[in-house]
Design an enzyme around this catalytic site. Structure first.
Site, PDB file in Angstrom:
ATOM      1  N   CYS A   1       0.825  -1.225   0.000  1.00 41.94           N
ATOM      2  CA  CYS A   1       0.000   0.000   0.000  1.00 41.94           C
ATOM      3  C   CYS A   1       0.860   1.278   0.000  1.00 41.94           C
ATOM      4  O   CYS A   1       2.047   1.227   0.332  1.00 41.94           O
ATOM      5  CB  CYS A   1      -0.901   0.061   1.230  1.00 41.94           C
ATOM      6  SG  CYS A   1      -1.819  -1.442   1.548  1.00 41.94           S
TER       7      CYS A   1
HETATM    8  N1  GLN Z   1      -1.449  -6.309   4.677  1.00 40.97           N
HETATM    9  C1  GLN Z   1      -2.327  -5.202   4.540  1.00 40.97           C
HETATM   10  C2  GLN Z   1      -3.585  -5.534   3.754  1.00 40.97           C
HETATM   11  O1  GLN Z   1      -3.682  -6.498   3.064  1.00 40.97           O
HETATM   12  C3  GLN Z   1      -1.610  -3.980   3.956  1.00 40.97           C
HETATM   13  C4  GLN Z   1      -1.140  -4.277   2.588  1.00 40.97           C
HETATM   14  C5  GLN Z   1      -0.145  -3.317   2.017  1.00 40.97           C
HETATM   15  O2  GLN Z   1       0.596  -2.569   2.634  1.00 40.97           O
HETATM   16  N2  GLN Z   1      -0.060  -3.474   0.769  1.00 40.97           N
HETATM   17  O3  GLN Z   1      -4.508  -4.793   3.834  1.00 40.97           O
END
Ligand code: GLN
Length: 249
Positions: free
Chosen positions: A2
């Site tokens: 993210c």
């Molecule tokens: N693991 C978290 C989710 O799936 C954040 C993912 C991320 O940072 N891409 O929401």
């Protein structure tokens, strides 16, 4: 993984963070430059929350759709002006659901929270840690994801009266111990103070007089952007900034 950002300073249109700059959050959604540790685009939802003038509690808008496909966002973001904003675009970790309630920011009262990263060995690695939370919190998690559990752990400390930096640092230490190798870039604000960690992912900061912006990736090529070194906690207001090592191994 993210991408997220948070802003504190003079009121600015949401579009000046989300849509307008050359590398605004919407561009980081489909053409991120620095996705360490997997993922190519951030298409699994987005969220933005802001504090309307005179309101202690934020207003949140989020969706399970990609940020660039939201037809309402351009008008909303150009008409909405705020002096404190937190926004995120999501790339779901393998096995985690794509749903609006899994998109940051997570919120309660004045607080806004976002996680960029992954808890290793989810969910077994942190089952014991989660077991210390009130059952009611566990059965009402925003979503069955690592990020929602991190929020519940931090919220539990905030409810008990811990200062925001302490709540964040304690949860990073606890999760590091239970799930070594986790990536834990966190963002937390109450609209006045901002706490951010670098633990496995990129983060940059732009501090200009009276305004502070942290973002997974700089929004433009301006010279004010500074990378935040990995393994640190940043605590800031529009006019103050401290950077302290997290002491991760
Ligand atoms: N693991 C978290 C989710 O799936 C954040 C993912 C991320 O940072 N891409 O929401």
């Amino acid at each position: 993984m993210c991408r997220h950002l948070a802003y504190l300073g003079p009121p600015t249109p949401l579009a000046s963070l989300l849509l307008d700059p050359p590398h605004a959050l919407v561009r980081q959604a489909w053409a991120p430059r620095d996705m360490r540790g997997g993922g190519t685009i951030n298409a699994d939802g987005f969220g933005v929350a802001w504090y309307p003038p005179g309101h202690a509690e934020p207003v949140r808008y989020r969706s399970a759709a990609p940020m660039w496909s939201d037809a309402a966002l351009p008008a909303l973001a150009s008409a909405t002006v705020a002096g404190a904003v937190l926004a995120a675009v999501r790339s779901a970790t393998v096995g985690m659901p794509v749903t609006e309630t899994a998109a940051a920011p997570f919120t309660e009262g004045p607080w806004l929270f976002s996680h960029n990263g992954v808890v290793r060995g989810w969910p077994e690695s942190v089952a014991k840690t989660a077991g210390r939370l009130p059952v009611q919190d566990l059965i009402t998690l925003d979503a069955p994801t690592d990020s929602a559990l991190l929020w519940a752990l931090i919220r539990d400390r905030l409810r008990a009266g811990a200062p925001a930096p302490e709540a964040i640092v304690d949860v990073v230490a606890e999760v590091d111990l239970a799930a070594p190798g986790s990536r834990l870039n966190l963002l937390l604000t109450d609209g006045r103070q901002l706490v951010a960690t670098t633990a496995g992912h990129a983060l940059s900061v732009r501090a200009t007089p009276g305004a502070l912006l942290v973002s997974s990736e700089p929004l433009d090529d301006g010279p004010e952007w500074q990378p935040v070194p990995d393994g640190h906690v940043l605590v800031a207001t529009p006019s103050t900034l401290t950077l302290t090592p997290l002491g991760r191994s």
